[in-house]
Design a protein around this motif. Structure first.
Motif, PDB file in Angstrom:
ATOM      1  N   ASP A   1      37.762  37.393  28.530  1.00 42.38           N
ATOM      2  CA  ASP A   1      38.423  36.099  28.711  1.00 42.38           C
ATOM      3  C   ASP A   1      37.598  35.007  28.021  1.00 42.38           C
TER       4      ASP A   1
ATOM      5  N   GLU B   1      37.845  37.350  39.585  1.00 44.64           N
ATOM      6  CA  GLU B   1      36.610  37.163  40.345  1.00 44.64           C
ATOM      7  C   GLU B   1      36.918  36.621  41.750  1.00 44.64           C
TER       8      GLU B   1
ATOM      9  N   ARG C   1      37.763  31.974  28.306  1.00 44.76           N
ATOM     10  CA  ARG C   1      37.395  30.859  29.171  1.00 44.76           C
ATOM     11  C   ARG C   1      36.120  31.154  29.962  1.00 44.76           C
ATOM     12  N   ARG C   2      35.681  32.412  29.912  1.00 47.19           N
ATOM     13  CA  ARG C   2      34.451  32.759  30.611  1.00 47.19           C
ATOM     14  C   ARG C   2      33.314  33.138  29.649  1.00 47.19           C
TER      15      ARG C   2
ATOM     16  N   TYR D   1      39.501  36.030  33.954  1.00 46.27           N
ATOM     17  CA  TYR D   1      38.236  36.285  34.628  1.00 46.27           C
ATOM     18  C   TYR D   1      38.114  35.573  35.974  1.00 46.27           C
ATOM     19  N   HIS D   2      38.318  34.269  35.961  1.00 44.08           N
ATOM     20  CA  HIS D   2      38.030  33.510  37.186  1.00 44.08           C
ATOM     21  C   HIS D   2      38.976  33.892  38.314  1.00 44.08           C
TER      22      HIS D   2
END
Lengths: 410, 454
Positions: A323, A48, A325-326, A44-45
């Motif tokens: 994800d 993004e 982590r998100r 995700y990060h």
């Protein structure tokens, strides 16, 4: 055949019904280089950040790895989705003038009643049918009717542009190693023909303007004007983007809700939850799974890997949406999810400008269907999928309703 | 421990954006005690950004900019009365009407007011305005409706420039007087200041830079103004847009570190006393607060930004009802926006905290660009003109202290990517000696530590 790389498996039709375990593998591996020199990003990060990075081009002519660029140049130039600023901005703004704020802020919200009526009409054709194909009977005709109204395209021409549209969508499939010439060539041809068709329609509006976008394109555009070629490329983009994605959003939505009966019941009794449920669908089962056409204009470091200038860069939006982590508990479908900044519409300068329309259509469609059906049941799970790994969704979604099927009532 | 911070008496002084958002957050976080909001203005909280834009254009009435309520706050509202003092030992706020309001915890959110024209007799002339409150905006909008012959705007910061823009959009003749070399220079530096000057002139503003207004003339009514370069103009409206004054006078005897630069607090919004000792029951948020920011070398920043008022109020409120380990710092990257002369200007970071600037995307010629600011080799701010979507990328660079100039290769990089001096006021001047940094007092009032007699 080439080796069994991760991207081969993702694009392999065998995994179309459930690509999510492959996405988990992708996130585990980080930024993954494919043997053809392209790079996959699924976290995700990182996605993004890349969507906002001004050094990432959307113009495939900037690639150093040879692809179908030469072929594409025989057809129409790219629409603004395939261009960079400042050209992208100019065309996107001119197009937005007749679609959204600031020039026409109420265009989309003003379509609420009309969309509701179209949904009602479609639902009205259901009684008597024991079995429904959610795609052919509902999820496809709705967005097609809406985008035709909006653009000013006669709905009777649907069979013509459906064939072109199929070819164009097949052309953006990044299926590696397979018939590298034929599908892109067909796509180039289809795009040209569809462009000519829409260009002619727009020309006719010059003398007989109406309240549609094609008329606005040829009308007195104070503050800039699209050229005839730009009208062609832009209209093709809008017609395709206006229905090839929303059909999947609605169908994926129905499928997901039928797989989660408790959430379906909750939405049926509390329709106010629907807007958030649609956001969750855009995260959990998005219509656009990847952006296959990004290219770095400089060497760019992504999660410790240097993606070289000019390399094909593929952003796996649907993977980023899951994800861990998100998103907390990312594989859980939670229509009431609060922290839900999903990648369903992309982000950055190319973020989907049809998003307000897609949201409205999906909300009204799913609400209408849930209220209409009594005890819907999936007849085939998983359903047969469309070919495309990019615009992913069922080709058919057969359901049976307890009421029309004469089964016991709830 | 749990439960206790959620009870008792909380008083919020200042019933504008920060005060309201803090009150809402307190209730959101389960504060069940008594809540009092004290506001000098008689109105419920309202929004100020539209006052210099839609209201002056006649698109929205001045009394219709009320802030949306996100939830009921169940508070006692003491509106139309000014706080005049604070007794930190007796824990009371003193009011202008003689009333006293006791508290267990206090939030100071008194914000700023318009800096008045320094000569009271001239400021009192009919036709001389400031713009800070909705009444100000209503009176000025009414005067603009009447079609004045010429409007003089004194000061070309954001508020002054927005006023000038609204006047030109209404077809009024406008003169702008700016002491600096260009509009917006104090906030954005020389490069964008020059662009702003060009645009103002292109929109028909009679822009005069490097001059001050030495006198406002008139006999009861404003008739004109004299400038430091010896020239004069006729004008029947003058708007004084010389920035803001922090509302801290009422705290003069409170023993808090409160002065013309604001109320100094820590990253958790807890106010310092004048010896630099942090309090634990007095908090500050919004325009009046002054806090250390790690991204800007822990300099004490006061930000007159809408978004800062909201974010800081939420942190202050959270920390007022949570025990130490659960408290949060206020670390948001500063951001603000302005609309003027057809431009959307948006800023992240602190552009004045810079020594160099580079046009990283777009071009000055098209008035569509991103200017990136750096200080001692790292990115500290970015300002977009008609390109707001680009800013998110640069915000990440600021947050990660990325090197300046930023990496080249943007698709729309058009101008020479050579950094030039940013021409902002010297960033070192943002900082002050340690006593001042800690207390917020100006050096003319030296502190003495008084030992209690044994």
């Amino acid at each position: 055949m080439a080796a069994d790389t991760l991207f081969h498996r993702i694009t392999d039709y065998a995994h179309r019904a459930d690509p999510y375990p492959l996405y988990a593998e992708l996130r585990e591996e980080g930024v993954v280089r494919q043997e053809d020199g392209s790079y996959l990003v699924g976290t995700y990060h990182e996605i993004e950040a890349l969507l906002h990075d001004p050094r990432i081009s959307s113009d495939r002519r900037k690639r150093t790895v040879p692809d179908e660029t030469a072929l594409a140049e025989q057809g129409l130039p790219p629409a603004f989705i395939g261009l960079d600023d400042p050209e992208h901005h100019r065309l996107r703004s001119l197009t937005m003038r007749s679609f959204g704020p600031p020039h026409t802020p109420d265009r989309i919200s003003g379509m609420h009643d009309e969309i509701t009526r179209i949904v009602k009409d479609l639902l009205g054709t259901f009684p008597g049918k024991e079995r429904l194909d959610v795609v052919d009977d509902f999820a496809y005709p709705l967005p097609v009717t809406v985008i035709c109204r909006l653009l000013g395209v006669p709905i009777e021409d649907e069979p013509r542009f459906r064939a072109w549209s199929d070819d164009i969508v097949a052309g953006i499939d990044p299926t590696p190693g397979e018939d590298p010439e034929a599908r892109p060539r067909a796509a180039v041809e289809a795009r040209k023909e569809m462009g000519l068709y829409l260009g002619e329609l727009a020309e006719k509006r010059r003398a007989h303007p109406s309240d549609d976008m094609l008329s606005a394109f040829v009308g007195d555009g104070s503050g800039g004007q699209l050229t005839p070629l730009e009208i062609m490329t832009t209209s093709v983009l809008l017609l395709i983007a206006g229905h090839e994605t929303t059909v999947n959003l609605i169908t994926n939505g129905v499928l997901t809700l039928l797989r989660h009966p408790e959430e379906l019941a909750r939405l049926r009794s509390d329709p106010a939850l629907m807007p958030r449920a649609v956001e969750e669908l855009l995260r959990y089962e998005p219509p656009v799974h990847m952006l296959p056409q990004r290219t770095p204009l400089a060497d760019i470091e992504v999660a410790g890997v240097t993606v070289p200038k000019g390399a094909p860069l593929i952003l796996m939006l649907a993977s980023g949406n899951r994800d861990p982590r998100r998103f907390r508990d990312p594989d859980r479908f939670d229509p009431a999810r609060e922290d839900n900044q999903h990648l369903g519409f992309g982000s950055g300068i190319h973020s989907c400008f049809g998003a307000p329309l897609a949201r409205l259509e999906a909300q009204i469609a799913l609400h209408g269907l849930l209220q209409h059906l009594d005890a819907p049941r999936l007849l085939e799970d998983p359903p047969p999928y469309r070919r495309s790994p990019v615009l992913r969704g069922p080709r058919h979604l057969l359901i049976e309703d307890g009421r029309s099927g004469g089964r016991e009532r709830r | 421990m749990r439960g206790e911070p959620r009870d008792g008496r909380i008083v919020v002084v200042g019933a504008s954006l920060a005060g309201l958002r803090a009150a809402e957050t307190l209730r959101d976080e389960g504060f069940a005690g008594s809540l009092t909001l004290i506001g000098e203005e008689p109105h419920p909280p309202y929004d100020r950004p539209p006052l210099s834009k839609q209201v002056l254009l006649g698109k929205a009435p001045a009394d219709r900019t009320g802030l949306p309520r996100r939830r009921p706050v169940d508070a006692e509202w003491r509106l139309g009365v000014r706080a005049t003092g604070l007794d930190p030992v007796g824990k009371e706020v003193l009011l202008a009407d003689g009333g006293k309001v006791p508290f267990d915890r206090l939030l100071i959110a008194t914000g700023t007011r318009a800096r008045p024209w320094p000569k009271p007799a001239e400021a009192a002339l009919d036709g001389v305005f400031t713009l800070r409150t909705s009444e100000d905006a209503g009176r000025l909008a009414e005067r603009l409706d009447a079609g004045p012959g010429r409007v003089l705007v004194i000061g070309a910061g954001f508020t002054g420039s927005e006023i000038a823009s609204a006047c030109r959009e209404r077809g009024l003749a406008v003169t702008v007087a700016e002491r600096g070399p260009a509009p917006l220079v104090g906030a954005l530096g020389g490069t964008l200041g020059a662009l702003a000057a060009k645009l103002q002139r292109a929109h028909g503003v009679d822009l005069r830079c490097g001059v001050t207004v030495t006198a406002l003339e008139g006999d009861g009514r404003l008739t004109g103004a004299q400038f430091s370069d010896g020239t004069r103009i006729d004008a029947d409206v003058a708007v004084v847009a010389l920035g803001a004054v922090r509302n801290t006078e009422w705290l003069a005897e409170s023993g808090l570190a409160a002065g013309p630069r604001g109320v100094t607090c820590d990253a958790g919004c807890r106010a310092f006393d004048m010896y630099g000792i942090v309090t634990d029951d007095i908090f500050a948020a919004g325009d009046v607060a002054r806090f250390p920011h790690p991204l800007f070398e822990y300099q004490l920043l006061s930000l007159e930004h809408w978004g800062n008022a909201v974010a800081q109020a939420e942190v202050a409120a959270h920390n007022m009802v949570n025990p130490g380990p659960r408290r949060r710092p206020h670390l948001t990257v500063p951001a603000f926006w302005s609309g003027q002369f057809g431009l959307n200007i948006k800023s992240v970071g602190v552009p004045t905290f810079s020594d160099q600037v580079v046009i990283a995307q777009g071009s000055l010629k098209d008035a569509r660009l991103v200017a990136v600011y750096g200080y001692r080799g790292r990115v500290t701010a970015a300002v977009s003109v008609n390109q707001a979507k680009a800013l998110e990328y640069y915000q990440r660079l600021i947050e990660t202290a990325a090197p300046f100039p930023p990496a080249q290769g943007a698709a729309d990089q058009i101008e020479s990517p050579e950094p030039v001096p940013s021409d902002v006021p010297d960033p070192k001047m943002l900082s002050h000696g340690p006593t001042v940094a800690l207390t917020g007092h100006l050096p003319d009032r030296r502190l003495t530590l008084v030992q209690p007699a044994r």
